[in-house]
Design an enzyme around this catalytic site. Structure first.
Site, PDB file in Angstrom:
ATOM      1  N   ASP A   8       0.884  -1.159   0.000  1.00 15.64           N
ATOM      2  CA  ASP A   8       0.000   0.000   0.000  1.00 15.64           C
ATOM      3  C   ASP A   8       0.924   1.211   0.000  1.00 15.64           C
ATOM      4  O   ASP A   8       1.512   1.547   1.025  1.00 15.64           O
ATOM      5  CB  ASP A   8      -0.893  -0.021   1.256  1.00 15.64           C
ATOM      6  CG  ASP A   8      -1.672   1.278   1.443  1.00 15.64           C
ATOM      7  OD1 ASP A   8      -1.621   2.149   0.554  1.00 15.64           O
ATOM      8  OD2 ASP A   8      -2.337   1.418   2.504  1.00 15.64           O
ATOM      9  N   LYS A  70       2.669  11.303  -3.766  1.00 18.53           N
ATOM     10  CA  LYS A  70       1.655  10.566  -4.528  1.00 18.53           C
ATOM     11  C   LYS A  70       0.702  11.509  -5.258  1.00 18.53           C
ATOM     12  O   LYS A  70       0.173  11.175  -6.308  1.00 18.53           O
ATOM     13  CB  LYS A  70       0.875   9.671  -3.567  1.00 18.53           C
ATOM     14  CG  LYS A  70      -0.053   8.693  -4.235  1.00 18.53           C
ATOM     15  CD  LYS A  70      -0.552   7.714  -3.200  1.00 18.53           C
ATOM     16  CE  LYS A  70      -1.613   6.797  -3.708  1.00 18.53           C
ATOM     17  NZ  LYS A  70      -1.999   5.826  -2.652  1.00 18.53           N
ATOM     18  N   GLU A 149      -7.252   0.444  -4.374  1.00 18.96           N
ATOM     19  CA  GLU A 149      -7.214   0.373  -2.905  1.00 18.96           C
ATOM     20  C   GLU A 149      -8.530  -0.089  -2.277  1.00 18.96           C
ATOM     21  O   GLU A 149      -8.521  -0.969  -1.409  1.00 18.96           O
ATOM     22  CB  GLU A 149      -6.768   1.731  -2.334  1.00 18.96           C
ATOM     23  CG  GLU A 149      -5.272   1.924  -2.524  1.00 18.96           C
ATOM     24  CD  GLU A 149      -4.792   3.368  -2.454  1.00 18.96           C
ATOM     25  OE1 GLU A 149      -5.580   4.249  -2.070  1.00 18.96           O
ATOM     26  OE2 GLU A 149      -3.619   3.594  -2.794  1.00 18.96           O
ATOM     27  N   ASP A 171     -12.759   5.712   1.778  1.00 20.82           N
ATOM     28  CA  ASP A 171     -11.330   5.773   2.083  1.00 20.82           C
ATOM     29  C   ASP A 171     -10.858   7.217   2.069  1.00 20.82           C
ATOM     30  O   ASP A 171     -10.718   7.828   1.019  1.00 20.82           O
ATOM     31  CB  ASP A 171     -10.560   4.935   1.045  1.00 20.82           C
ATOM     32  CG  ASP A 171      -9.048   4.911   1.305  1.00 20.82           C
ATOM     33  OD1 ASP A 171      -8.569   5.627   2.201  1.00 20.82           O
ATOM     34  OD2 ASP A 171      -8.352   4.174   0.587  1.00 20.82           O
TER      35      ASP A 171
END
Ligand code: ADP
Ligand code: MG
Length: 509
Positions: A8, A70, A149, A171
């Site tokens: 992850d 990211k 994810e 999320d």
């Protein structure tokens, strides 16, 4: 045969997991004994530092610390300029994080790690997925699957719980928000819809709290701390700490100092929630949109999985339970569940290769039906309006792998090539979609036919949501080739190979 690990690779924290000898996914601790590693890199001295030590340096050396890289993945213009004059692309910074995760996993497993499943937000587009794969390659890790994810979270949860029904995965991490609805039926996992916001996360909550604290600090006679440098970095650190404590207590005390004496401020959870309510509403609206697109009502959702560190904020839980009125699944670890799911996917790939036994639910092999997170289309002139229009060929939320043909004809006599523009997005207006091929459209040579010769263009998304285009000549009934769209936003194969060579000799601490 080495084990494929699940990674992850988060905006703020990353984690690595594998399926252990008891067929259970488990998170591997890093060299410092932590189960999650801050996705932070410090460029100082010869050895770039990754993780907690780098994060600690954020206030003392803010100009040499990279956080939230990211958010920059797939952005061709982004560069990090370290104070020593060296510059880094987002893929290279991410590669340093992957390299550190790889080395820590090797320590924990006592074996080399060369392959990984890496998770990405579901809404990541082709360029962002490719950038993630390139980061792996630069770090010496072959990325065998790019997994969404929320899908990862759902398979880890489904496997552990044996739950059947519809779930919504909410999320909210450090920099990104992702919502996915899926149905679990035994070993079958079907994603019904997904969407997200690449620029909405705990970082934005921090920003609002920083503004609030700064206002109060200035009102109390302090100077403006939002200076873009060390004062701001210190303010950010204090604001994040205050945000975390407001998740468990009603009030937080914050000591801020500029050049003069420190000032102590108090901030309540109510103040914080009022300052950030618009951000929370954005997450709710997106969840409602995904639910509407899936043709469901709230009562059709059996359970909500809260994933990501920011779901620890009581306002998130209250919204789900009280405002939306759906039950939250409390038995999952929001920081680890995504990595665990990546490990499950890694194991499924190993069993497909015959290298490990199957992972099953009630004896059935796990099957995952994922969907596209963006429409895929092309630009063409509309003969009626005379304007360039985007035609969506594979719509958002189509099951992957997906393949759809579209038909064109040549427009000129003896035309020697056709030009294909690949777009990512769902709008007919070219201004609202991203042109993946940019000013370098795909050029495919054709025999010199008269005008009107039919050409078939097949658009495809593979299981990783990598985009392929297949072009067929319908006059001669021959294939003109299959092309992987080399995104203008990505590094070239040579650049990746060069960066990987450099990385082989780079130590990370
Ligand atoms: P990502 O997947 O983007 O790396 P994470 O899921 O690790 O992110 O979540 C990190 C975010 O969670 C950060 O913004 C962090 O401040 C926030 N966070 C972690 N713990 C808490 C808490 N107790 N209260 C509020 N926010 C928290
Ligand atoms: Mg995350």
């Amino acid at each position: 045969m080495t084990q494929i690990v699940g990674i992850d690779l988060g905006t703020t924290y990353s984690a690595v997991a594998v399926v252990n000898e008891f067929d259970q996914p488990e998170v591997l601790t890093n060299r410092d004994g932590e189960s999650i590693t801050p996705s932070v890199v410090l460029f100082q001295g010869d050895v770039p530092l990754v993780g907690t030590m780098a994060k600690r340096a954020a206030t003392t050396a803010p100009l040499d610390v990279v956080e939230f890289v990211k958010r920059a993945m797939g952005d061709p213009a982004w560069r990090f300029d370290a104070t020593d004059g060296r510059t880094y692309r987002p893929e290279e910074v991410s590669a340093l994080i992957v390299k550190r995760l790889k080395e820590d996993a090797e320590l924990a497993l006592g074996a080399p790690v060369t392959e990984a499943v890496i998770t990405v937000p579901a809404y990541f587009d082709d360029a962002q997925r490719q950038a993630t794969r390139d980061a792996g390659r630069i770090a010496g890790v072959d990325v065998v699957r790019v997994l969404n994810e929320p899908t990862a979270a759902a398979i880890a949860y489904g496997l552990a719980s044996g739950f059947n029904g519809s779930i919504l995965v909410y999320d909210l991490g450090g920099g990104t928000f992702d919502v996915t609805i899926l149905r679990i039926d035994g070993a079958q996992f079907d994603i019904l819809g997904t969407d997200g916001d690449r620029n909405l996360g705990g970082f934005d909550w921090d920003g609002e709290l920083m503004r609030l604290l700064n206002e109060r600090f200035v009102a109390a006679g302090g100077e403006d701390l939002l200076d873009g440098g060390e004062l701001e970095a210190a303010l950010r650190e204090r604001a994040v700490l205050a945000k975390h404590s407001l998740s468990s207590v009603e009030k937080a005390r914050v000591v801020l100092s500029g050049s003069a004496a420190p000032i102590t401020l108090e901030v309540t959870r109510d103040d914080f929630e009022a300052a950030t309510s618009a951000l929370l509403s954005r997450t709710r609206e997106m969840a409602e949109m995904v639910r509407d697109n899936a043709g469901l009502a709230w009562t059709d959702i059996d359970r909500v999985l809260l994933v990501g560190g920011s779901t620890r904020m009581p306002m998130v839980r209250r919204m789900v339970e009280t405002d939306i009125g759906r039950p939250i699944e409390r038995r999952i670890h929001p920081d680890e569940i995504v990595a665990l799911g990546a490990a499950v996917q890694a194991r499924l790939i190993e069993s497909e290769r015959g290298a490990a036994p199957d992972l099953t639910v009630n004896g059935a092999r796990i099957e995952i039906g994922d969907v596209t997170s963006h429409g895929l289309g092309t630009l063409a002139l509309n003969p009626d309006s005379g304007r360039l229009e985007n035609t969506v060929i594979i719509p958002h939320n189509t099951k992957i792998p997906a393949k759809r043909p579209s038909y064109f004809s040549t427009v000129h006599e003896n035309q020697s090539q056709v030009e294909i523009q690949v777009t990512i997005g769902d709008d007919t207006d070219p201004g609202y979609v991203r042109n993946a091929t940019g000013d370098k459209p795909l050029m495919v040579r054709i025999p010199p036919y008269p005008a009107g010769a039919p050409i078939e263009v097949i658009y495809a998304y593979d299981i990783d949501q990598t985009v392929f285009v297949e072009v067929n000549d319908l006059t001669a009934h021959t294939s003109l080739g299959t092309f992987e769209v080399s995104n203008i936003a990505n590094m070239s194969k040579n650049q990746v190979a060069e960066a990987a060579d450099k990385m082989r000799t780079t130590e990370v601490g």
